[in-house]
Design an enzyme around this catalytic site. Structure first.
Site, mmCIF file in Angstrom:
data_model
loop_
_atom_site.group_PDB
_atom_site.id
_atom_site.type_symbol
_atom_site.label_atom_id
_atom_site.label_comp_id
_atom_site.label_asym_id
_atom_site.label_seq_id
_atom_site.Cartn_x
_atom_site.Cartn_y
_atom_site.Cartn_z
ATOM 1 N N TYR A 80 0.822 -1.212 0.000
ATOM 2 C CA TYR A 80 0.000 0.000 0.000
ATOM 3 C C TYR A 80 0.853 1.258 0.000
ATOM 4 O O TYR A 80 0.321 2.360 0.007
ATOM 5 C CB TYR A 80 -0.921 0.015 1.223
ATOM 6 C CG TYR A 80 -2.071 -0.923 1.080
ATOM 7 C CD1 TYR A 80 -1.869 -2.300 1.145
ATOM 8 C CD2 TYR A 80 -3.364 -0.467 0.875
ATOM 9 C CE1 TYR A 80 -2.928 -3.181 1.019
ATOM 10 C CE2 TYR A 80 -4.418 -1.341 0.743
ATOM 11 C CZ TYR A 80 -4.195 -2.699 0.820
ATOM 12 O OH TYR A 80 -5.250 -3.562 0.697
ATOM 13 N N LYS A 89 4.194 -14.510 5.593
ATOM 14 C CA LYS A 89 4.617 -15.446 4.544
ATOM 15 C C LYS A 89 6.150 -15.393 4.507
ATOM 16 O O LYS A 89 6.779 -15.159 3.466
ATOM 17 C CB LYS A 89 3.990 -15.005 3.207
ATOM 18 C CG LYS A 89 4.176 -15.967 2.052
ATOM 19 C CD LYS A 89 3.176 -17.095 2.039
ATOM 20 C CE LYS A 89 3.480 -18.068 0.915
ATOM 21 N NZ LYS A 89 2.639 -19.263 0.944
ATOM 22 N N ASP A 111 -1.443 -18.519 4.188
ATOM 23 C CA ASP A 111 -2.332 -19.459 3.481
ATOM 24 C C ASP A 111 -2.900 -20.498 4.459
ATOM 25 O O ASP A 111 -4.101 -20.799 4.445
ATOM 26 C CB ASP A 111 -1.630 -20.120 2.287
ATOM 27 C CG ASP A 111 -0.176 -20.459 2.540
ATOM 28 O OD1 ASP A 111 0.387 -19.949 3.516
ATOM 29 O OD2 ASP A 111 0.401 -21.256 1.777
ATOM 30 N N ASP A 122 -6.028 -6.845 4.963
ATOM 31 C CA ASP A 122 -7.153 -6.426 4.121
ATOM 32 C C ASP A 122 -7.974 -7.647 3.717
ATOM 33 O O ASP A 122 -9.205 -7.668 3.835
ATOM 34 C CB ASP A 122 -6.577 -5.724 2.881
ATOM 35 C CG ASP A 122 -7.654 -5.076 2.039
ATOM 36 O OD1 ASP A 122 -8.738 -4.793 2.582
ATOM 37 O OD2 ASP A 122 -7.415 -4.860 0.835
#
Ligand code: NAI
Length: 331
Positions: free
Chosen positions: A123, A170, A203, A227
């Site tokens: 962002y 991640k 995930d 988000d």
């Protein structure tokens, strides 16, 4: 008398903002609303979707209640929401996801909170074309950004009597960015021995949230994962119509629902104002008006539990106004 900036926003924003303003006022807490317009509708007059007067008002009042603001896709101005978060350095986005009785959902026992970093990551807006056929977007993490969001999550857990913080990342693939986030979280966790700490790859987190969401408490994560996962959690607890949110910096707090301006139902008196009302409830808590906040939450959830006067997203036929009147009567 508390001065509070009110940004109605656009789309369904003014409908749900008015409903919330009425409810907050009905609690008896005296608020002096400073109404400020932002978004596409003010560009003609001010030359910008985020006039200085909006920022000045929030800087003065330090607290705001904000409706959603449409962001044009691909073209036009950058997101007012993102600009506001940057200008006021609202680095922590807090999104509680809780199942209330009467809301149609597959789960009955969810009460978790997402703490999303709000200023960095993809962002940061550093995006450009490399020639005609390659597009590049830069993912930016800073140690300061990682530290302050993780610390916020632990402090929040302590304040709210929560037992566990899970860092979502991640880091197996993005060893620098997400790696720094994880390393920071592991380091700071040692300062909070009373709060359980663990971490999970994003995930796997998605799968676990669908399988066993009741296991989780406070989830802290970088901007983009936050988000996405907060909308996933909204789906777990009954949809965007019922999930509140808040943005915090060191100096300012802006309360807003997770949902957007819902152009498909705007102006039709169909929107569910619950998400915005619960955001208003959190605003009252922030002002140390805990009793009024509790009365407000009880009135909203009682009307939903009865199921007689609920909006279309919750399986009912009530209008925004009818639901609001029912909650006001309950209060
Ligand atoms: P959205 O949240 O506006 O709508 C998604 C779906 O949920 C729609 O079908 C909508 O009707 C429904 N929905 C949302 N809120 C509801 C409510 N209170 N009651 C009943 N149904 C509700 O998401 P979308 O369509 O992706 O975004 C629309 C615009 O809003 C975009 O321009 C987006 O950039 C902006 N947006 C603004 C946000 C903000 O101001 N904080 C946050 C998210 C999106």
């Amino acid at each position: 008398m508390y001065p509070v900036t009110l940004i109605p926003g656009d789309g369904i924003g003014p409908e749900v903002a008015l409903a919330t303003q009425r409810l907050v006022d009905a609690t008896g807490v005296r608020i002096q609303w400073d109404v400020q317009e932002a978004g596409g509708g003010v560009i003609k007059e001010h030359g910008t979707p985020l006039p200085d007067s909006v920022l000045t008002s929030i800087r003065k009042n330090r607290v705001a209640l904000k409706g959603p603001i449409t962001t044009p896709v691909g073209v036009g101005f950058r997101s007012v929401n993102v600009a506001l978060r940057k200008e006021l350095d609202l680095y922590a986005n807090v999104r509680p996801a809780k199942v209330y009785p009467g809301i149609p959902t597959r789960y009955t026992d969810i009460d978790l909170v997402i703490v999303r970093e709000n200023t960095e990551d993809l962002y940061a807006g550093v995006e450009y074309m490399v020639g005609d056929d390659v597009a590049q977007s830069i993912k930016i993490f800073t140690r300061k950004g990682c530290e302050r969001i993780v610390r916020f999550a632990f402090q929040y857990a302590l304040r709210e009597g929560r037992r566990r913080v899970t860092a979502v990342h991640k880091a197996n693939i993005m060893k620098c960015t997400d790696g720094m986030f994880l390393e920071t979280a592991r380091g700071l966790a040692k300062d909070y021995p009373d709060i359980e700490f663990d971490d999970m790859i994003v995930d796997a987190m998605c799968m676990r949230l669908v399988q066993a969401p009741e296991e989780y408490d406070v989830l802290v994560m970088p901007n983009l994962y936050g988000d996405i996962i907060s909308d996933l959690c909204a789906g777990l607890v009954g949809g965007l119509g019922v999930v509140p949110g808040a943005n915090f910096g060191h100096n300012y707090a802006v309360f807003e629902a997770v949902h957007g301006s819902a152009p498909d139902i705007a102006g039709q008196n169909k929107a569910n104002p619950t998400a915005m009302m619960l955001s208003g409830m959190h605003l009252l808590k922030h002002l140390d008006e805990a009793t009024a906040a509790q009365r407000m939450e009880r009135a909203i959830t009682a009307v939903i539990a009865e199921g007689q006067t609920v909006t279309g997203d919750l399986g009912g036929t009530a209008s925004t106004e009818a639901f609001t009147e029912a909650v006001l009567a309950k209060l």
